[in-house]
Design a protein around this motif. Structure first.
Motif, PDB file in Angstrom:
ATOM      1  N   PHE A   1      36.830  31.525  36.716  1.00 43.56           N
ATOM      2  CA  PHE A   1      37.185  32.890  37.919  1.00 43.56           C
ATOM      3  C   PHE A   1      37.181  32.395  39.342  1.00 43.56           C
ATOM      4  CE2 PHE A   1      35.741  36.286  34.666  1.00 43.56           C
ATOM      5  CZ  PHE A   1      36.845  37.084  34.808  1.00 43.56           C
ATOM      6  N   ALA A   2      36.112  31.725  39.668  1.00 41.74           N
ATOM      7  CA  ALA A   2      35.659  30.693  40.591  1.00 41.74           C
ATOM      8  C   ALA A   2      37.345  30.871  40.963  1.00 41.74           C
ATOM      9  CB  ALA A   2      34.550  30.054  40.774  1.00 41.74           C
ATOM     10  N   VAL A   3      37.743  29.696  40.505  1.00 43.14           N
ATOM     11  CA  VAL A   3      38.775  29.477  41.094  1.00 43.14           C
ATOM     12  C   VAL A   3      40.772  30.539  41.305  1.00 43.14           C
ATOM     13  CG1 VAL A   3      41.349  27.518  40.489  1.00 43.14           C
ATOM     14  CG2 VAL A   3      39.051  26.519  39.434  1.00 43.14           C
ATOM     15  N   THR A   4      39.723  31.215  40.575  1.00 42.59           N
ATOM     16  CA  THR A   4      41.312  32.121  40.574  1.00 42.59           C
ATOM     17  C   THR A   4      40.587  32.877  42.269  1.00 42.59           C
ATOM     18  OG1 THR A   4      40.857  33.019  38.672  1.00 42.59           O
ATOM     19  CG2 THR A   4      41.714  34.507  40.093  1.00 42.59           C
ATOM     20  N   ALA A   5      39.026  33.386  42.763  1.00 36.25           N
ATOM     21  CA  ALA A   5      38.780  34.292  44.096  1.00 36.25           C
ATOM     22  C   ALA A   5      39.162  33.087  44.648  1.00 36.25           C
ATOM     23  CB  ALA A   5      37.600  34.282  42.898  1.00 36.25           C
ATOM     24  N   MET A   6      38.804  31.675  44.514  1.00 31.51           N
ATOM     25  CA  MET A   6      39.453  31.160  45.401  1.00 31.51           C
ATOM     26  C   MET A   6      40.487  31.175  45.666  1.00 31.51           C
ATOM     27  SD  MET A   6      36.532  29.744  47.064  1.00 31.51           S
ATOM     28  CE  MET A   6      36.765  28.049  47.619  1.00 31.51           C
ATOM     29  N   ILE A   7      41.694  31.006  45.128  1.00 25.65           N
ATOM     30  CA  ILE A   7      43.119  30.946  45.621  1.00 25.65           C
ATOM     31  C   ILE A   7      43.187  32.751  46.413  1.00 25.65           C
ATOM     32  CG2 ILE A   7      45.187  30.754  44.306  1.00 25.65           C
ATOM     33  CD1 ILE A   7      43.966  29.639  42.006  1.00 25.65           C
ATOM     34  N   ASP A   8      42.987  33.795  45.828  1.00 24.77           N
ATOM     35  CA  ASP A   8      43.178  34.674  45.861  1.00 24.77           C
ATOM     36  C   ASP A   8      42.628  34.390  47.877  1.00 24.77           C
ATOM     37  OD1 ASP A   8      42.088  37.576  47.042  1.00 24.77           O
ATOM     38  OD2 ASP A   8      43.116  37.786  45.595  1.00 24.77           O
ATOM     39  N   LEU A   9      41.545  34.341  47.728  1.00 25.87           N
ATOM     40  CA  LEU A   9      41.118  34.298  49.447  1.00 25.87           C
ATOM     41  C   LEU A   9      42.096  33.269  50.107  1.00 25.87           C
ATOM     42  CD1 LEU A   9      38.187  33.844  51.375  1.00 25.87           C
ATOM     43  CD2 LEU A   9      36.824  32.598  49.911  1.00 25.87           C
TER      44      LEU A   9
ATOM     45  N   SER B   1      37.864  41.698  44.070  1.00 28.07           N
ATOM     46  CA  SER B   1      38.089  41.875  42.727  1.00 28.07           C
ATOM     47  C   SER B   1      38.828  42.905  42.381  1.00 28.07           C
ATOM     48  CB  SER B   1      36.108  42.685  42.915  1.00 28.07           C
ATOM     49  OG  SER B   1      36.209  43.699  41.320  1.00 28.07           O
ATOM     50  N   GLN B   2      39.191  43.471  43.168  1.00 31.84           N
ATOM     51  CA  GLN B   2      40.128  45.049  42.393  1.00 31.84           C
ATOM     52  C   GLN B   2      41.078  44.401  42.298  1.00 31.84           C
ATOM     53  OE1 GLN B   2      41.238  47.657  45.668  1.00 31.84           O
ATOM     54  NE2 GLN B   2      42.403  48.901  44.372  1.00 31.84           N
ATOM     55  N   ARG B   3      42.117  42.978  42.979  1.00 35.51           N
ATOM     56  CA  ARG B   3      43.387  42.123  42.948  1.00 35.51           C
ATOM     57  C   ARG B   3      43.437  41.352  41.700  1.00 35.51           C
ATOM     58  NH1 ARG B   3      43.466  41.746  48.624  1.00 35.51           N
ATOM     59  NH2 ARG B   3      42.494  39.641  48.333  1.00 35.51           N
ATOM     60  N   GLN B   4      41.662  40.882  41.114  1.00 29.41           N
ATOM     61  CA  GLN B   4      41.989  40.209  40.261  1.00 29.41           C
ATOM     62  C   GLN B   4      41.153  40.282  38.645  1.00 29.41           C
ATOM     63  OE1 GLN B   4      44.101  37.005  40.303  1.00 29.41           O
ATOM     64  NE2 GLN B   4      44.331  37.980  42.729  1.00 29.41           N
ATOM     65  N   GLN B   5      41.173  41.425  38.644  1.00 29.72           N
ATOM     66  CA  GLN B   5      40.143  42.410  38.281  1.00 29.72           C
ATOM     67  C   GLN B   5      38.915  41.149  37.052  1.00 29.72           C
ATOM     68  OE1 GLN B   5      41.228  45.816  36.122  1.00 29.72           O
ATOM     69  NE2 GLN B   5      42.601  45.438  38.354  1.00 29.72           N
ATOM     70  N   ILE B   6      37.875  41.472  38.326  1.00 32.06           N
ATOM     71  CA  ILE B   6      36.987  40.775  37.922  1.00 32.06           C
ATOM     72  C   ILE B   6      36.095  41.843  38.155  1.00 32.06           C
ATOM     73  CG2 ILE B   6      35.292  38.329  38.296  1.00 32.06           C
ATOM     74  CD1 ILE B   6      38.407  36.989  39.233  1.00 32.06           C
ATOM     75  N   SER B   7      35.154  41.797  38.042  1.00 32.69           N
ATOM     76  CA  SER B   7      33.878  42.453  39.035  1.00 32.69           C
ATOM     77  C   SER B   7      32.838  42.263  39.888  1.00 32.69           C
ATOM     78  CB  SER B   7      32.247  42.500  37.217  1.00 32.69           C
ATOM     79  OG  SER B   7      31.375  42.259  37.637  1.00 32.69           O
ATOM     80  N   LEU B   8      32.589  42.851  40.786  1.00 32.86           N
ATOM     81  CA  LEU B   8      32.145  42.416  42.238  1.00 32.86           C
ATOM     82  C   LEU B   8      31.175  41.805  41.668  1.00 32.86           C
ATOM     83  CD1 LEU B   8      32.128  42.954  44.892  1.00 32.86           C
ATOM     84  CD2 LEU B   8      31.447  45.248  44.817  1.00 32.86           C
ATOM     85  N   SER B   9      29.957  42.363  40.881  1.00 34.80           N
ATOM     86  CA  SER B   9      28.810  42.226  40.816  1.00 34.80           C
ATOM     87  C   SER B   9      29.204  40.340  40.682  1.00 34.80           C
ATOM     88  CB  SER B   9      27.686  42.279  39.822  1.00 34.80           C
ATOM     89  OG  SER B   9      28.307  42.433  38.559  1.00 34.80           O
TER      90      SER B   9
END
Length: 177
Positions: free
Chosen positions: A9-17, A32-40
């Motif tokens: 999830f960290a790698v995915t979120a960093m790519i998105d960013l 969170s919305q785009r990658q379907q990862i919990s916001l918290s």
């Protein structure tokens, strides 16, 4: 070695960013919305990424996160180790006490060598390389959706105000007058 959802999830979120940061800070809610990862869960991960200076936060309206360094300077190994993901295939954490009697097990050197190769591989993959791969696959940043306006297509119907008594007592009071 196992790579858990924390590292993925960290790698995915960093790519998105990295893909979207040219438009300004990126909110975790959007990731969170785009990658379907919990916001918290993202908040926890980005707290660790921020402490390791891989991301920077901007507060207030229009705030969010941006990369703390250039994407070409951030490796997948940096991201994974920042979120406390262990990169160790040995059963002993590299201590060499993985045998039945507390000594080194027979396969310790094999797994330790695998650790070295995996780490070298993850250090060779930059965030910029992953972003470039997404662009090569045809990734395009979606247009921002039009802001939703609070204007309804149906007219607002105001309640009818009736000037009539609301109880028997009020009716009686009117009759006496």
């Amino acid at each position: 070695m196992r790579l858990t959802t924390k590292g993925r999830f960290a790698v995915t979120a960093m790519i998105d960013l990295a893909l979207r940061q040219d438009g300004g800070p990126v909110t975790l809610a959007a990731i969170s919305q785009r990658q379907q990862i919990s916001l918290s869960y993202l908040e926890q991960l980005f707290g660790k990424l921020r402490r390791n200076e891989l991301v920077e936060s901007t507060r207030g309206p229009g705030g969010g996160y941006s990369l703390g360094r250039k994407a070409a300077e951030i490796t997948v190994a940096d991201i994974i180790t920042s979120v406390d993901e262990p990169l160790d295939a040995t059963q002993c954490g590299g201590k060499g006490n993985c045998g039945a009697d507390g000594s080194r097990c027979m396969t310790h050197d094999l797994w330790a060598a695998l650790n070295v190769h995996v780490l070298h591989f993850l250090e060779s993959v930059t965030l910029q390389k992953l972003v470039d791969e997404q662009h090569a696959l045809g990734f395009e940043i979606e247009d921002k959706p039009a802001t939703k306006r609070a204007i309804s297509s149906t007219p607002v119907v105001k309640p009818i105000r009736v000037n009539a008594p609301n109880s028997v007592f009020a009716l009686g009071a009117l009759a006496v007058k």
